[in-house]
Design a protein around this motif. Structure first.
Motif, PDB file in Angstrom:
ATOM      1  N   ARG A   3       0.810  -1.223   0.000  1.00  8.57           N
ATOM      2  CA  ARG A   3       0.000   0.000   0.000  1.00  8.57           C
ATOM      3  C   ARG A   3       0.845   1.275   0.000  1.00  8.57           C
ATOM      4  O   ARG A   3       0.313   2.374  -0.007  1.00  8.57           O
ATOM      5  CB  ARG A   3      -0.972  -0.011   1.181  1.00  8.57           C
ATOM      6  CG  ARG A   3      -2.181  -0.910   0.913  1.00  8.57           C
ATOM      7  CD  ARG A   3      -3.159  -0.950   2.070  1.00  8.57           C
ATOM      8  NE  ARG A   3      -2.898  -2.049   2.979  1.00  8.57           N
ATOM      9  CZ  ARG A   3      -3.701  -2.391   3.987  1.00  8.57           C
ATOM     10  NH1 ARG A   3      -4.808  -1.712   4.204  1.00  8.57           N
ATOM     11  NH2 ARG A   3      -3.397  -3.413   4.772  1.00  8.57           N
ATOM     12  N   CYS A   4       2.169   1.136   0.011  1.00  9.59           N
ATOM     13  CA  CYS A   4       3.100   2.249  -0.168  1.00  9.59           C
ATOM     14  C   CYS A   4       2.718   3.471   0.674  1.00  9.59           C
ATOM     15  O   CYS A   4       2.403   4.540   0.153  1.00  9.59           O
ATOM     16  CB  CYS A   4       3.161   2.638  -1.642  1.00  9.59           C
ATOM     17  SG  CYS A   4       4.603   3.651  -2.077  1.00  9.59           S
ATOM     18  N   PRO A   5       2.750   3.356   2.009  1.00 15.12           N
ATOM     19  CA  PRO A   5       2.259   4.428   2.872  1.00 15.12           C
ATOM     20  C   PRO A   5       3.155   5.664   2.912  1.00 15.12           C
ATOM     21  O   PRO A   5       4.346   5.613   2.592  1.00 15.12           O
ATOM     22  CB  PRO A   5       2.236   3.755   4.250  1.00 15.12           C
ATOM     23  CG  PRO A   5       3.355   2.758   4.175  1.00 15.12           C
ATOM     24  CD  PRO A   5       3.296   2.221   2.771  1.00 15.12           C
ATOM     25  N   ILE A   6       2.547   6.765   3.307  1.00 14.17           N
ATOM     26  CA  ILE A   6       3.267   7.993   3.613  1.00 14.17           C
ATOM     27  C   ILE A   6       3.123   8.226   5.115  1.00 14.17           C
ATOM     28  O   ILE A   6       2.013   8.217   5.647  1.00 14.17           O
ATOM     29  CB  ILE A   6       2.697   9.197   2.838  1.00 14.17           C
ATOM     30  CG1 ILE A   6       2.851   8.983   1.332  1.00 14.17           C
ATOM     31  CG2 ILE A   6       3.373  10.490   3.281  1.00 14.17           C
ATOM     32  CD1 ILE A   6       2.129  10.038   0.490  1.00 14.17           C
ATOM     33  N   LEU A   7       4.238   8.435   5.798  1.00 13.96           N
ATOM     34  CA  LEU A   7       4.219   8.729   7.224  1.00 13.96           C
ATOM     35  C   LEU A   7       4.390  10.234   7.411  1.00 13.96           C
ATOM     36  O   LEU A   7       5.391  10.809   6.992  1.00 13.96           O
ATOM     37  CB  LEU A   7       5.340   7.975   7.941  1.00 13.96           C
ATOM     38  CG  LEU A   7       5.525   8.285   9.432  1.00 13.96           C
ATOM     39  CD1 LEU A   7       4.269   7.952  10.219  1.00 13.96           C
ATOM     40  CD2 LEU A   7       6.733   7.539   9.990  1.00 13.96           C
ATOM     41  N   ALA A   8       3.398  10.865   8.027  1.00 19.11           N
ATOM     42  CA  ALA A   8       3.424  12.308   8.262  1.00 19.11           C
ATOM     43  C   ALA A   8       3.745  12.568   9.734  1.00 19.11           C
ATOM     44  O   ALA A   8       3.075  12.022  10.617  1.00 19.11           O
ATOM     45  CB  ALA A   8       2.085  12.932   7.884  1.00 19.11           C
ATOM     46  N   LEU A   9       4.750  13.393   9.987  1.00 17.49           N
ATOM     47  CA  LEU A   9       5.227  13.613  11.345  1.00 17.49           C
ATOM     48  C   LEU A   9       5.083  15.068  11.778  1.00 17.49           C
ATOM     49  O   LEU A   9       5.127  15.988  10.945  1.00 17.49           O
ATOM     50  CB  LEU A   9       6.697  13.195  11.451  1.00 17.49           C
ATOM     51  CG  LEU A   9       6.993  11.722  11.163  1.00 17.49           C
ATOM     52  CD1 LEU A   9       8.505  11.471  11.187  1.00 17.49           C
ATOM     53  CD2 LEU A   9       6.294  10.820  12.170  1.00 17.49           C
ATOM     54  N   GLU A  10       4.941  15.257  13.089  1.00 19.28           N
ATOM     55  CA  GLU A  10       4.763  16.578  13.685  1.00 19.28           C
ATOM     56  C   GLU A  10       6.121  17.279  13.801  1.00 19.28           C
ATOM     57  O   GLU A  10       6.606  17.587  14.889  1.00 19.28           O
ATOM     58  CB  GLU A  10       4.092  16.432  15.046  1.00 19.28           C
ATOM     59  CG  GLU A  10       3.446  17.687  15.576  1.00 19.28           C
ATOM     60  CD  GLU A  10       2.640  17.445  16.833  1.00 19.28           C
ATOM     61  OE1 GLU A  10       2.221  18.427  17.454  1.00 19.28           O
ATOM     62  OE2 GLU A  10       2.422  16.261  17.203  1.00 19.28           O
ATOM     63  N   ILE A  11       6.695  17.523  12.634  1.00 17.75           N
ATOM     64  CA  ILE A  11       7.994  18.188  12.503  1.00 17.75           C
ATOM     65  C   ILE A  11       7.798  19.380  11.583  1.00 17.75           C
ATOM     66  O   ILE A  11       7.014  19.321  10.629  1.00 17.75           O
ATOM     67  CB  ILE A  11       9.048  17.226  11.920  1.00 17.75           C
ATOM     68  CG1 ILE A  11       9.269  16.033  12.854  1.00 17.75           C
ATOM     69  CG2 ILE A  11      10.366  17.947  11.661  1.00 17.75           C
ATOM     70  CD1 ILE A  11      10.189  14.967  12.288  1.00 17.75           C
ATOM     71  N   GLY A  12       8.495  20.477  11.853  1.00 16.85           N
ATOM     72  CA  GLY A  12       8.360  21.675  11.037  1.00 16.85           C
ATOM     73  C   GLY A  12       8.593  21.399   9.566  1.00 16.85           C
ATOM     74  O   GLY A  12       9.545  20.714   9.184  1.00 16.85           O
ATOM     75  N   SER A  13       7.733  21.953   8.722  1.00 19.99           N
ATOM     76  CA  SER A  13       7.817  21.704   7.282  1.00 19.99           C
ATOM     77  C   SER A  13       9.130  22.194   6.687  1.00 19.99           C
ATOM     78  O   SER A  13       9.555  21.715   5.629  1.00 19.99           O
ATOM     79  CB  SER A  13       6.642  22.377   6.568  1.00 19.99           C
ATOM     80  OG  SER A  13       5.412  21.862   7.031  1.00 19.99           O
ATOM     81  N   ASP A  14       9.792  23.139   7.369  1.00 19.83           N
ATOM     82  CA  ASP A  14      11.076  23.618   6.873  1.00 19.83           C
ATOM     83  C   ASP A  14      12.175  22.568   6.982  1.00 19.83           C
ATOM     84  O   ASP A  14      13.280  22.760   6.461  1.00 19.83           O
ATOM     85  CB  ASP A  14      11.496  24.901   7.597  1.00 19.83           C
ATOM     86  CG  ASP A  14      11.599  24.722   9.106  1.00 19.83           C
ATOM     87  OD1 ASP A  14      11.160  23.674   9.622  1.00 19.83           O
ATOM     88  OD2 ASP A  14      12.124  25.636   9.771  1.00 19.83           O
ATOM     89  N   GLN A  15      11.862  21.439   7.637  1.00 22.21           N
ATOM     90  CA  GLN A  15      12.829  20.344   7.765  1.00 22.21           C
ATOM     91  C   GLN A  15      12.652  19.272   6.688  1.00 22.21           C
ATOM     92  O   GLN A  15      13.340  18.260   6.701  1.00 22.21           O
ATOM     93  CB  GLN A  15      12.700  19.704   9.152  1.00 22.21           C
ATOM     94  CG  GLN A  15      13.120  20.609  10.289  1.00 22.21           C
ATOM     95  CD  GLN A  15      14.585  20.998  10.191  1.00 22.21           C
ATOM     96  OE1 GLN A  15      15.468  20.151  10.235  1.00 22.21           O
ATOM     97  NE2 GLN A  15      14.846  22.299  10.036  1.00 22.21           N
ATOM     98  N   GLN A  16      11.726  19.509   5.742  1.00 23.75           N
ATOM     99  CA  GLN A  16      11.458  18.482   4.738  1.00 23.75           C
ATOM    100  C   GLN A  16      12.692  18.127   3.917  1.00 23.75           C
ATOM    101  O   GLN A  16      12.939  16.952   3.622  1.00 23.75           O
ATOM    102  CB  GLN A  16      10.322  18.919   3.816  1.00 23.75           C
ATOM    103  CG  GLN A  16       9.878  17.828   2.835  1.00 23.75           C
ATOM    104  CD  GLN A  16       9.363  16.590   3.560  1.00 23.75           C
ATOM    105  OE1 GLN A  16       8.448  16.676   4.374  1.00 23.75           O
ATOM    106  NE2 GLN A  16       9.930  15.418   3.266  1.00 23.75           N
ATOM    107  N   SER A  17      13.477  19.132   3.544  1.00 18.49           N
ATOM    108  CA  SER A  17      14.666  18.836   2.731  1.00 18.49           C
ATOM    109  C   SER A  17      15.662  17.983   3.513  1.00 18.49           C
ATOM    110  O   SER A  17      16.332  17.105   2.939  1.00 18.49           O
ATOM    111  CB  SER A  17      15.332  20.134   2.261  1.00 18.49           C
ATOM    112  OG  SER A  17      15.766  20.915   3.373  1.00 18.49           O
ATOM    113  N   VAL A  18      15.747  18.207   4.823  1.00 19.83           N
ATOM    114  CA  VAL A  18      16.647  17.395   5.649  1.00 19.83           C
ATOM    115  C   VAL A  18      16.107  15.972   5.748  1.00 19.83           C
ATOM    116  O   VAL A  18      16.868  14.997   5.656  1.00 19.83           O
ATOM    117  CB  VAL A  18      16.807  18.008   7.059  1.00 19.83           C
ATOM    118  CG1 VAL A  18      17.801  17.185   7.885  1.00 19.83           C
ATOM    119  CG2 VAL A  18      17.265  19.453   6.970  1.00 19.83           C
ATOM    120  N   ILE A  19      14.798  15.840   5.945  1.00 17.15           N
ATOM    121  CA  ILE A  19      14.186  14.510   6.003  1.00 17.15           C
ATOM    122  C   ILE A  19      14.434  13.761   4.700  1.00 17.15           C
ATOM    123  O   ILE A  19      14.752  12.562   4.702  1.00 17.15           O
ATOM    124  CB  ILE A  19      12.681  14.617   6.292  1.00 17.15           C
ATOM    125  CG1 ILE A  19      12.458  15.072   7.734  1.00 17.15           C
ATOM    126  CG2 ILE A  19      11.972  13.281   6.044  1.00 17.15           C
ATOM    127  CD1 ILE A  19      11.004  15.301   8.101  1.00 17.15           C
TER     128      ILE A  19
END
Length: 249
Positions: free
Chosen positions: A61-77
């Protein structure tokens, strides 16, 4: 490095009851947004997410995990998930950050590197954002692909699909915003009852359906009691169920 007690706990995951996991997995289709509420700094919560996401991966089902982390950290993630940086490089609020949480992200980065189909996204407002956090999170979640299920790990209050406020300043939480917009939202909130266990005790998980009278007691006494809100007459429509972590004694 994780201490031995934490490592032993993470390794015993398979011995925990499958009932809550089965209840959550039922009906998760592409486009479903599944909120999992937590009390921060609890080791059991990343463990539950690890098992849930693994089951979704195993069923293609190829899930997406959404975390309570600032969106400005997306590039680091993204760099962490590409094995270019360690999980420790992500800036996470002290309110949320703890060792099992980082280990969970590290684990999923390793799974991604081995070819597993999953994504990890940051959905919280950045430090500089001036908009309401729940509106921000709802907007981020609504922009995600609808051909994959989304698992959202956030604080328990963000998972409420309905709150009858007693103050004019009350605003809907992320789950309510999305449900009102017509998204397929499921909400499962974890509760630790009692808050502390004896030192020789291990937490066991139990699932409580929203239709069970016990769910209403849990909702009113441990969740809505934290807010300037009316007590609910039914848990149905507010959450879809509770995962209760109890002392094994």
């Amino acid at each position: 490095m994780p201490n031995l007690k934490l490592l032993a706990f993470m390794l015993c995951a398979s011995s925990l009851s499958a009932a809550p996991l089965d209840a959550i997995l039922t009906g998760i289709e592409p486009g479903t947004i599944v909120f999992i509420g937590e009390s921060h700094h609890r080791a059991e919560s990343p463990l539950l997410i690890k098992r849930l996401v693994n089951e979704l991966i195993a069923s293609n089902r190829c899930p997406i995990l959404a975390l309570e982390i600032g969106s400005d950290q997306q590039s680091v993630i993204d760099q962490v998930m590409a094995s270019e940086k360690p999980a420790g490089a992500i800036e996470i609020s002290d309110i949320i950050d703890h060792e099992p949480y980082r280990l969970m992200i590290h684990y999923f980065a390793k799974r991604k590197a081995r070819g597993s189909c999953l994504g990890v996204v940051a959905i919280d407002a950045s430090k500089e954002a001036t908009v309401d956090r729940n509106k921000w999170m709802a907007a981020r979640l609504s922009s995600l692909p609808t051909d994959r299920p989304v698992v959202v790990l956030v604080g328990a209050l963000h998972t409420l699909k309905k709150v009858d406020w007693t103050v004019p300043t009350g605003k809907p939480y992320a789950a309510e915003i999305l449900a009102n917009q017509g998204f397929r939202v499921k909400s499962f909130t974890q509760r630790w009852i009692p808050k502390e266990c004896p030192s020789n005790s291990i937490r066991q998980q139990r699932f409580v359906e929203a239709s069970d009278p016990e769910a209403l007691t849990i909702l009113n006494e441990t969740v809505l009691s934290l807010l300037n809100a009316e007590t609910a007459e039914s848990a149905e429509g507010v959450v879809d169920g509770f995962i209760v972590w109890e002392c094994d004694s």
